[in-house]
Design a protein around this motif. Structure first.
Motif, PDB file in Angstrom:
ATOM      1  N   GLU A  90      79.253 -23.745 -27.834  1.00 55.53           N
ATOM      2  CA  GLU A  90      78.522 -23.195 -26.706  1.00 55.53           C
ATOM      3  C   GLU A  90      78.693 -24.193 -25.581  1.00 55.53           C
ATOM      4  O   GLU A  90      78.346 -25.373 -25.730  1.00 55.53           O
ATOM      5  CB  GLU A  90      77.043 -23.037 -27.061  1.00 55.53           C
ATOM      6  N   ILE A  92      77.499 -25.299 -22.140  1.00 58.71           N
ATOM      7  CA  ILE A  92      76.297 -25.090 -21.321  1.00 58.71           C
ATOM      8  C   ILE A  92      76.375 -25.945 -20.063  1.00 58.71           C
ATOM      9  O   ILE A  92      76.658 -27.145 -20.143  1.00 58.71           O
ATOM     10  CB  ILE A  92      75.027 -25.423 -22.132  1.00 58.71           C
ATOM     11  N   ARG A  94      74.121 -26.956 -16.623  1.00 55.39           N
ATOM     12  CA  ARG A  94      72.766 -26.926 -16.064  1.00 55.39           C
ATOM     13  C   ARG A  94      72.782 -27.457 -14.635  1.00 55.39           C
ATOM     14  O   ARG A  94      73.357 -28.520 -14.379  1.00 55.39           O
ATOM     15  CB  ARG A  94      71.837 -27.820 -16.892  1.00 55.39           C
ATOM     16  N   ALA A  98      65.602 -27.026 -17.463  1.00 55.17           N
ATOM     17  CA  ALA A  98      64.850 -25.920 -18.063  1.00 55.17           C
ATOM     18  C   ALA A  98      65.071 -25.949 -19.571  1.00 55.17           C
ATOM     19  O   ALA A  98      65.914 -26.700 -20.068  1.00 55.17           O
ATOM     20  CB  ALA A  98      65.293 -24.569 -17.490  1.00 55.17           C
ATOM     21  N   GLY A  99      64.300 -25.106 -20.258  1.00 54.09           N
ATOM     22  CA  GLY A  99      64.525 -24.851 -21.677  1.00 54.09           C
ATOM     23  C   GLY A  99      64.625 -26.109 -22.517  1.00 54.09           C
ATOM     24  O   GLY A  99      63.799 -27.024 -22.410  1.00 54.09           O
ATOM     25  N   SER A 100      65.639 -26.139 -23.376  1.00 48.40           N
ATOM     26  CA  SER A 100      65.745 -27.232 -24.351  1.00 48.40           C
ATOM     27  C   SER A 100      66.005 -28.580 -23.671  1.00 48.40           C
ATOM     28  O   SER A 100      65.640 -29.628 -24.195  1.00 48.40           O
ATOM     29  CB  SER A 100      66.841 -26.928 -25.378  1.00 48.40           C
ATOM     30  N   ASP A 129      72.620 -24.775 -34.140  1.00 45.33           N
ATOM     31  CA  ASP A 129      73.452 -25.062 -32.954  1.00 45.33           C
ATOM     32  C   ASP A 129      73.226 -26.472 -32.395  1.00 45.33           C
ATOM     33  O   ASP A 129      72.786 -26.632 -31.245  1.00 45.33           O
ATOM     34  CB  ASP A 129      73.178 -24.034 -31.830  1.00 45.33           C
ATOM     35  N   ASP A 175      70.817 -22.433 -15.280  1.00 42.55           N
ATOM     36  CA  ASP A 175      71.740 -22.908 -16.320  1.00 42.55           C
ATOM     37  C   ASP A 175      72.399 -21.695 -16.973  1.00 42.55           C
ATOM     38  O   ASP A 175      72.016 -20.556 -16.696  1.00 42.55           O
ATOM     39  CB  ASP A 175      71.019 -23.780 -17.378  1.00 42.55           C
ATOM     40  N   PHE A 176      73.407 -21.946 -17.756  1.00 44.46           N
ATOM     41  CA  PHE A 176      74.062 -20.836 -18.469  1.00 44.46           C
ATOM     42  C   PHE A 176      74.876 -21.368 -19.632  1.00 44.46           C
ATOM     43  O   PHE A 176      75.181 -22.561 -19.707  1.00 44.46           O
ATOM     44  CB  PHE A 176      74.968 -20.012 -17.539  1.00 44.46           C
ATOM     45  N   LYS A 177      75.216 -20.439 -20.514  1.00 46.58           N
ATOM     46  CA  LYS A 177      76.063 -20.733 -21.676  1.00 46.58           C
ATOM     47  C   LYS A 177      77.290 -19.834 -21.605  1.00 46.58           C
ATOM     48  O   LYS A 177      77.153 -18.632 -21.358  1.00 46.58           O
ATOM     49  CB  LYS A 177      75.274 -20.447 -22.944  1.00 46.58           C
ATOM     50  N   ASP A 197      71.088 -12.544 -20.688  1.00 50.47           N
ATOM     51  CA  ASP A 197      70.912 -13.153 -22.011  1.00 50.47           C
ATOM     52  C   ASP A 197      71.431 -14.591 -22.035  1.00 50.47           C
ATOM     53  O   ASP A 197      70.977 -15.400 -22.858  1.00 50.47           O
ATOM     54  CB  ASP A 197      71.696 -12.384 -23.086  1.00 50.47           C
ATOM     55  N   THR A 198      72.407 -14.863 -21.213  1.00 49.67           N
ATOM     56  CA  THR A 198      73.127 -16.144 -21.327  1.00 49.67           C
ATOM     57  C   THR A 198      72.982 -17.045 -20.094  1.00 49.67           C
ATOM     58  O   THR A 198      73.516 -18.152 -20.089  1.00 49.67           O
ATOM     59  CB  THR A 198      74.632 -15.893 -21.574  1.00 49.67           C
ATOM     60  N   CYS A 199      72.314 -16.530 -19.063  1.00 51.80           N
ATOM     61  CA  CYS A 199      72.085 -17.328 -17.846  1.00 51.80           C
ATOM     62  C   CYS A 199      70.594 -17.387 -17.579  1.00 51.80           C
ATOM     63  O   CYS A 199      69.888 -16.401 -17.815  1.00 51.80           O
ATOM     64  CB  CYS A 199      72.671 -16.641 -16.610  1.00 51.80           C
ATOM     65  N   ARG A 200      70.103 -18.504 -17.035  1.00 49.14           N
ATOM     66  CA  ARG A 200      68.761 -18.495 -16.453  1.00 49.14           C
ATOM     67  C   ARG A 200      68.925 -18.242 -14.965  1.00 49.14           C
ATOM     68  O   ARG A 200      69.673 -18.960 -14.291  1.00 49.14           O
ATOM     69  CB  ARG A 200      68.034 -19.823 -16.678  1.00 49.14           C
ATOM     70  N   ARG A 216      61.945 -14.148 -24.474  1.00 51.17           N
ATOM     71  CA  ARG A 216      61.629 -15.315 -25.309  1.00 51.17           C
ATOM     72  C   ARG A 216      60.162 -15.692 -25.201  1.00 51.17           C
ATOM     73  O   ARG A 216      59.526 -16.043 -26.183  1.00 51.17           O
ATOM     74  CB  ARG A 216      62.454 -16.534 -24.866  1.00 51.17           C
TER      75      ARG A 216
HETATM   76  N1  UDP Z   1      71.866 -20.020 -24.218  1.00 52.12           N
HETATM   77  C1  UDP Z   1      72.516 -18.939 -24.776  1.00 52.12           C
HETATM   78  N2  UDP Z   1      72.624 -18.882 -26.151  1.00 52.12           N
HETATM   79  C2  UDP Z   1      72.139 -19.835 -26.970  1.00 52.12           C
HETATM   80  C3  UDP Z   1      71.485 -20.948 -26.379  1.00 52.12           C
HETATM   81  C4  UDP Z   1      71.367 -21.003 -25.018  1.00 52.12           C
HETATM   82  O1  UDP Z   1      72.993 -18.060 -24.078  1.00 52.12           O
HETATM   83  O2  UDP Z   1      72.289 -19.707 -28.201  1.00 52.12           O
HETATM   84  C5  UDP Z   1      71.745 -20.109 -22.740  1.00 52.12           C
HETATM   85  C6  UDP Z   1      70.310 -19.923 -22.271  1.00 52.12           C
HETATM   86  O3  UDP Z   1      70.082 -18.578 -21.922  1.00 52.12           O
HETATM   87  C7  UDP Z   1      70.253 -20.799 -21.057  1.00 52.12           C
HETATM   88  C8  UDP Z   1      71.239 -21.919 -21.346  1.00 52.12           C
HETATM   89  O4  UDP Z   1      72.108 -21.419 -22.357  1.00 52.12           O
HETATM   90  O5  UDP Z   1      70.682 -20.100 -19.918  1.00 52.12           O
HETATM   91  C9  UDP Z   1      70.602 -23.200 -21.801  1.00 52.12           C
HETATM   92  O6  UDP Z   1      69.740 -22.922 -22.885  1.00 52.12           O
HETATM   93  P1  UDP Z   1      68.865 -24.082 -23.553  1.00 52.12           P
HETATM   94  O7  UDP Z   1      69.768 -25.072 -24.178  1.00 52.12           O
HETATM   95  O8  UDP Z   1      67.895 -24.579 -22.550  1.00 52.12           O
HETATM   96  O9  UDP Z   1      68.176 -23.390 -24.782  1.00 52.12           O
HETATM   97  P2  UDP Z   1      66.916 -22.459 -24.913  1.00 52.12           P
HETATM   98  O10 UDP Z   1      65.829 -23.018 -24.092  1.00 52.12           O
HETATM   99  O11 UDP Z   1      67.413 -21.112 -24.459  1.00 52.12           O
HETATM  100  O12 UDP Z   1      66.666 -22.522 -26.389  1.00 52.12           O
END
Ligand code: UDP
Length: 236
Positions: A90, A92, A94, A98-100, A129, A175-177, A197-200, A216
């Motif tokens: 993946e 990513i 940023r 945000a998020g993780s 992951d 951010d995005f993946k 689903d894959t972008c914030r 979520r």
């Molecule tokens: N993301 C994704 N698939 C995953 C994990 C993350 O599309 O399995 C995207 C998520 O939508 C965000 C970005 O990657 O836009 C960063 O996600 P993060 O690592 O912050 O994880 P999360 O908070 O979504 O668990």
């Protein structure tokens, strides 16, 4: 082009063979999962939104010089794509914490980052992951050093193209993946999808979350938000 045998079913998409071994058909579902599959649900209409939006954005990315798997959209949910072997990474990027990232480093969500950051996670649900660095990727043999350099260069271009595009639609790309794959001749192309689903994506004036965080985090208006993002992306 007709769907052949189903090759794979993921959380949000199915992949079918076609009568051309170099082409697959991807079919987008309404199923949604979060937290490594712990939370499951359905977002009505999501498959149509993600398919359509992804193809619009992939066309722009292609114009900017990053090759993609896109061949052509077949209907609301189905797209003809080039057959690739996906790198199990993946990728990513940023622009804002945000998020993780916020959780891992104790940085308030919404804090802008002084530099766009790229990170890799190993695509492996059983392991959750985990984050993985460049040396690890090469040492394990997931990608060569040259392939990794191409993936990183492409990913930063994708960030530039998408950040500008979304801002023009009143959306901040937080951010995005993305995922990359390899064609039979070894060429690296952008694969998978680009969607809420894959972008914030945050509304540029209100900071309202317009992405999968609504699902979520149970923020409500999930379906409506996916439709609103598609309407903006289409320029309506
Ligand atoms: N993301 C994704 N698939 C995953 C994990 C993350 O599309 O399995 C995207 C998520 O939508 C965000 C970005 O990657 O836009 C960063 O996600 P993060 O690592 O912050 O994880 P999360 O908070 O979504 O668990």
């Amino acid at each position: 082009m007709e769907k052949g045998k189903q090759l794979y079913e993921g959380k949000a998409k199915k992949v079918y063979a076609t009568d051309d071994p170099a082409l697959y058909i991807v079919s987008y579902k309404d199923d949604a999962t979060a937290f490594n599959g712990e939370k499951k649900g359905t977002i009505a209409g999501k498959g149509v939104v993600n398919n359509t939006m992804s193809n619009i954005v992939f066309a722009l990315i292609e114009e900017a010089g990053v090759p993609t798997h896109l061949v052509k959209q077949l209907d609301d949910r189905d797209t003809l794509v080039k057959a690739v072997t996906i790198f199990p990474l993946e990728v990513i990027i940023r622009n804002v914490a945000a998020g993780s990232f916020s959780k891992r480093y104790g940085i308030e969500e919404g804090s802008s980052l002084l530099k766009s950051t790229l990170e890799f996670s190993l695509k492996n649900d059983d392991l959750g992951d985990p984050l993985i660095n460049d040396d690890h990727v090469i040492a394990i043999g997931l990608a060569t050093e040259d392939e990794l350099a191409v993936i990183k260069k492409y990913a930063h271009t994708v960030n530039e193209v998408m950040s500008k595009f979304f801002l023009d639609k009143g959306l901040k790309l937080i951010d995005f993946k993305i995922e990359f794959g390899k064609l039979a001749d070894g060429a690296i192309v952008l694969a998978d999808e680009v969607s809420p689903d894959t972008c914030r994506l945050w509304d540029v004036t209100t900071n309202e979350k317009m992405d999968k965080d609504r699902f979520r985090r149970d923020l409500g208006n999930v379906e409506e938000t996916y439709q609103a993002v598609l309407a903006r992306v289409k320029g309506a």
